[in-house]
Design an enzyme around this catalytic site. Structure first.
Site, short mmCIF file in Angstrom:
data_model
loop_
_atom_site.label_atom_id
_atom_site.label_comp_id
_atom_site.label_asym_id
_atom_site.label_seq_id
_atom_site.Cartn_x
_atom_site.Cartn_y
_atom_site.Cartn_z
N CYS A 130 21.41 54.63 52.86
CA CYS A 130 21.08 55.99 53.05
C CYS A 130 20.59 56.50 51.98
CB CYS A 130 21.95 56.91 54.20
SG CYS A 130 23.17 57.03 53.54
N CYS B 13 22.60 57.69 49.01
CA CYS B 13 23.40 56.59 48.72
C CYS B 13 22.31 57.24 47.09
CB CYS B 13 23.12 54.99 49.74
SG CYS B 13 23.86 55.62 50.59
N CYS C 199 21.86 27.86 11.03
CA CYS C 199 23.36 28.64 10.16
C CYS C 199 23.31 29.97 11.04
CB CYS C 199 23.02 28.87 9.01
SG CYS C 199 22.14 30.45 9.65
N CYS D 158 20.82 32.85 11.71
CA CYS D 158 19.87 32.25 12.83
C CYS D 158 20.38 32.77 14.40
CB CYS D 158 19.97 30.61 13.24
SG CYS D 158 18.52 30.02 11.36
N ASP E 102 54.87 31.31 40.15
CA ASP E 102 54.84 31.39 41.99
C ASP E 102 55.71 30.14 42.19
OD1 ASP E 102 54.24 32.67 44.49
OD2 ASP E 102 53.42 31.15 44.51
N ASP F 214 48.80 29.65 42.80
CA ASP F 214 47.84 28.32 44.19
C ASP F 214 47.05 29.57 44.63
OD1 ASP F 214 50.65 28.60 45.03
OD2 ASP F 214 49.36 26.97 45.81
#
Length: 792
Positions: free
Chosen positions: A16, A19, A82, A85, A486, A687
């Site tokens: 809108c 925003c 090098c 560069c 964990d 995990d």
């Protein structure tokens, strides 16, 4: 962006007018933004900016609650020699409107860019060309090995020719060491040196001219200045010499220096190719064709013709062309190059297979789940490439030094020339000492010190199932003082097994046989643990009749005229029975955090038959992993949502120092933050999805293989196998890589710190200076390649 320029910034998420206003206000607050006009219909912001970095603009939009669509792009850069560069290419690309971050890697000769989708690749290629280099887009379908091999072959022939022409010029100089005094005629020296100087050495003049046009300097400028001075002095001496006299010429200095530098660059190129061997080995795993099965008919098709859900037949010895699920067949898969797992992995219906792995002895029918860039192999390659393209924080210091290195060397050479002339030395002596200063100074070693070590380290780690996503994680991990684990799925298998069992009368096998008979056909995790234990003991399970699930309590059934039941304490109490002789065991096992199941006979003779205690089993390498961490002086912590009894039992067995139990998923990150507040460097190992905030909060996040994609995304290091022993291995390769970086930087700096003063004081011949300069780059790359011998 230092000058005022117009920039179109795509914005996503606006719904809108308010925003659009919010985005305009957010962008207007960024320093360097002169005006911001946001169009809701086109979802774009038109900006007038002067010196506002794109990253600041993107960050402002994100903080306002919206997104700026962007993507990454890789370019192959040719012509860099090098560290200066690298800086020039980075500055040239950063000036292109719409380019955010730019990282150029001298070792891999690639540029990694994050940019807006509106940026045309042609503008990037032109920017690199204007800076004096060549660039091309990297195409995944075209392997990079062929262009590199052709260039390496050209360098080899140029080096051999240069050495062949320069060798006769050196022979008289070597002969003098043995008391022989003779010289090649001046015209012969001229004929041998000129093609080396202007044909084989043309690359130095070309690159030096491009550097001067860009108002900067590089290694080629130093080589061109130094060898041209020696060549020009030789011409002058020859021209001034009386007829018939043999002047003192320095054609050999110019020719030999160029030949040695060409030899050094060739050896350096060969060594640099070895640092990318891990990537090439992974890319070689990609099959080009597959056997698709449709309506029972097999057809050989290109990988690009496959679609998700297609059935693919994989014969013994073939590589899996796709990620997928096995539907038919029994076999084993060699996944060593993908996960580092040395033993073949069994595959049967329901098992997952990974593209690039080698099928073993059986034919398998696989349903395609991932193709092309979405396969695990492709993601691994991207992770390794991103890590090798990234710059370690220590490289920022090197970049600052390299930016001023060449101008400072030219000034030192000029001061050397003037100082020797001022002290009364001849032009010949003064010029040769200035040439030695120019030749010994080599920014190549500085530019190669960090990226070659990172590429070799990440490549070695990848071969053993450790994926390091960015150079910062690699650099920080060596300093880790605390590792937080964990529990479930990280140190333990994540699936329950029978930890203890006690029988009142009869043997353990009889108890297991009765429990297994009740649990046949059940998918409950505890039932699977009972059935697995029965299978391991080779027990034959009798048939149970009138099997009945008892909600919230267990299961019951009839066997040989008896009603048996297996369940929790509630079932025991409802049956009017007492624990009796098993009460002490029950208390001890509950204190360990075990889950208890009672096997009872409810009729005709109600009594307790036995007790099972279920628990998550430790992974085989957990204790060894903790022991290795302790051996390095690293403190270990367990952060788990499980109860104190279960967490303490695991910690006690493994020897973990601190336990944080009953921690809610949202609080794991706070626990990690508290550990960091103590002043240490903290690594978090997990995990699951609930571990992702903690992995992101840690100094180094380590995700276990087989975990969720969210965890892997949040972590800086991913372990392709769920083996806890890879945690100390990851810290070890980090330590060794960081040590190589420091060693390389030491040698790169020490060559110049010692060599430049020696040359300036006339103690270093230009030929030896050229040899030392070439050797410096080769030694730095060779030192980094020692990491390829690393084993976990």
């Amino acid at each position: 962006m230092t000058d005022s320029t117009t920039l179109d910034l795509p914005i996503s998420g606006m719904t809108c007018a308010s925003c659009a206003g919010r985005v305009e206000r957010a962008l207007g607050k960024v320093p360097g933004v002169r005006s911001a006009n946001v169009n809701l219909a086109s979802e774009r912001a038109r900006l007038e900016v002067a010196g506002a970095p794109l990253e600041s603009l993107i960050q402002a939009v994100r903080e306002a609650g919206y997104q700026v669509p962007s993507h990454s792009l890789e370019l192959a850069i040719d012509g860099m020699t090098c560290a200066s560069c690298v800086g020039r290419v980075e500055r040239a690309l950063a000036k292109v409107p719409g380019v955010g971050t730019v990282t150029v890697n001298l070792a891999s000769e690639r540029a990694h860019l994050q940019l807006l989708e509106s940026v045309e690749p042609a503008a990037l290629l032109q920017a690199v060309q204007d800076a004096g280099y060549q660039a091309r887009l990297l195409d995944e379908r075209q392997p990079e090995a062929d262009p590199a091999e052709r260039r390496l072959a050209r360098e080899r022939w140029a080096t051999l020719l240069a050495l062949a022409l320069a060798t006769p010029l050196v022979v008289p100089m070597v002969a003098e060491w043995f008391g022989l005094h003779w010289m090649l005629p001046a015209w012969v020296q001229f004929a041998l040196a000129t093609p080396v100087q202007f044909i084989l050495g043309a690359r130095f003049y070309s690159a030096a001219w491009k550097a001067l046009r860009a108002r900067t300097g590089n290694m080629d400028l130093l080589v061109a200045l130094g060898t041209s001075a020696a060549y020009g002095l030789s011409l002058y001496q020859w021209w001034q010499a009386p007829a018939g006299a043999m002047p003192h010429l320095y054609f050999e200095t110019a020719a030999v220096v160029i030949a040695l530098i060409l030899l050094g660059k060739y050896l350096e190129s060969r060594a640099k190719r070895q640092t990318t061997s891990a990537i090439r080995a992974l890319e070689a795993l990609r099959p080009e064709r597959a056997t698709r099965v449709r309506d029972g008919v097999e057809e050989n098709v290109a990988i690009a013709d496959l679609r998700l859900g297609d059935l693919v037949a994989v014969k013994p010895g073939e590589r899996f062309p796709v990620d997928g699920e096995v539907l038919e067949g029994q076999s084993h898969a060699d996944e060593a190059l993908i996960s580092g797992e040395s033993l073949p992995v069994p595959k049967q219906p329901g098992a997952q297979v990974t593209a690039g792995a080698i099928n073993g002895e059986g034919r398998l029918l696989v349903r395609t789940n991932a193709l092309g860039g979405e396969t695990m192999l492709a993601r691994i390659i991207r992770l390794v490439e991103d890590a090798q393209a990234a710059k370690a924080p220590i490289q920022k210091l090197v970049d600052k030094v390299s930016a001023v290195f060449v101008p400072v060397v030219v000034i030192i050479a000029l001061l050397t020339l003037l100082a020797w002339l001022g002290l009364g030395a001849g032009l010949e002596t003064a010029l040769l000492n200035a040439v030695a200063v120019l030749v010994i100074a080599c920014p190549c070693a500085l530019g190669l010190a960090t990226p070659t070590a990172i590429m070799a380290g990440t490549g070695a780690a990848a071969r053993h199932g450790i994926l390091i996503k960015d150079a910062e994680a690699l650099e920080i991990a060596h300093a880790v003082t605390s590792v937080a684990f964990d529990k479930t799925g990280t140190l333990t298998s994540g699936s329950p097994r029978i930890a203890h069992l006690r029988t009142v009368d009869g043997g353990e096998d009889d108890l297991l046989r009765l429990a297994g008979a009740l649990q046949r056909g059940s998918e409950h995790p505890l039932a699977k643990a009972v059935l697995e234990a029965s299978s391991e003991r080779g027990l034959n399970l009798p048939e149970v009749s009138d099997s009945q699930a008892l909600a919230g309590r267990g299961i019951a059934g009839h066997l040989d005229g008896r009603r048996l039941a297996l369940g929790n304490r509630r079932l025991l109490e409802e049956s009017g029975l007492q624990a009796g002789d098993l009460a002490a065991d029950a208390r001890d096992w509950e204190a360990e955090g075990r889950t208890l199941s009672w096997l009872i006979e409810q009729a005709p003779n109600p009594h307790v038959l036995g007790l099972f205690a279920f628990g998550d089993t430790l992974k085989p390498g957990s204790a060894e992993a903790v022991e290795r961490l302790h051996a390095r002086g690293i403190r270990t912590h367990l952060i788990s949502g499980d109860n104190h009894g279960s967490a303490n039992a695991v910690a006690k067995v493994l020897g973990i120092d601190d336990v944080h139990a009953e921690v809610l998923p949202a609080d794991k990150a706070a626990e990690v933050a508290a550990l960091k507040a103590d002043g240490g460097v903290v690594a978090m190992v997990g995990d699951g999805i609930n571990d992702a905030p903690a992995l992101a909060a840690a100094d180094v996040g380590i995700a276990m293989g087989g975990g969720t994609d969210v965890a892997m995304h949040a972590a800086g290091i991913t372990l392709m196998r769920g083996d806890p022993r890879l945690v100390p291995a990851a810290l070890d390769i980090s330590r060794r890589t960081y040590a190589k970086i420091r060693q390389n930087l030491f040698w790169a700096f020490i060559y110049n710190l010692i060599g430049i003063p020696l040359a300036a004081f006339g103690l270093l011949d230009p030929i030896f200076a050229g040899a030392a300069m070439a050797f410096s780059s080769v030694s730095v790359v060779s030192n980094a390649l020692l990491l390829k011998r690393w084993r976990p």
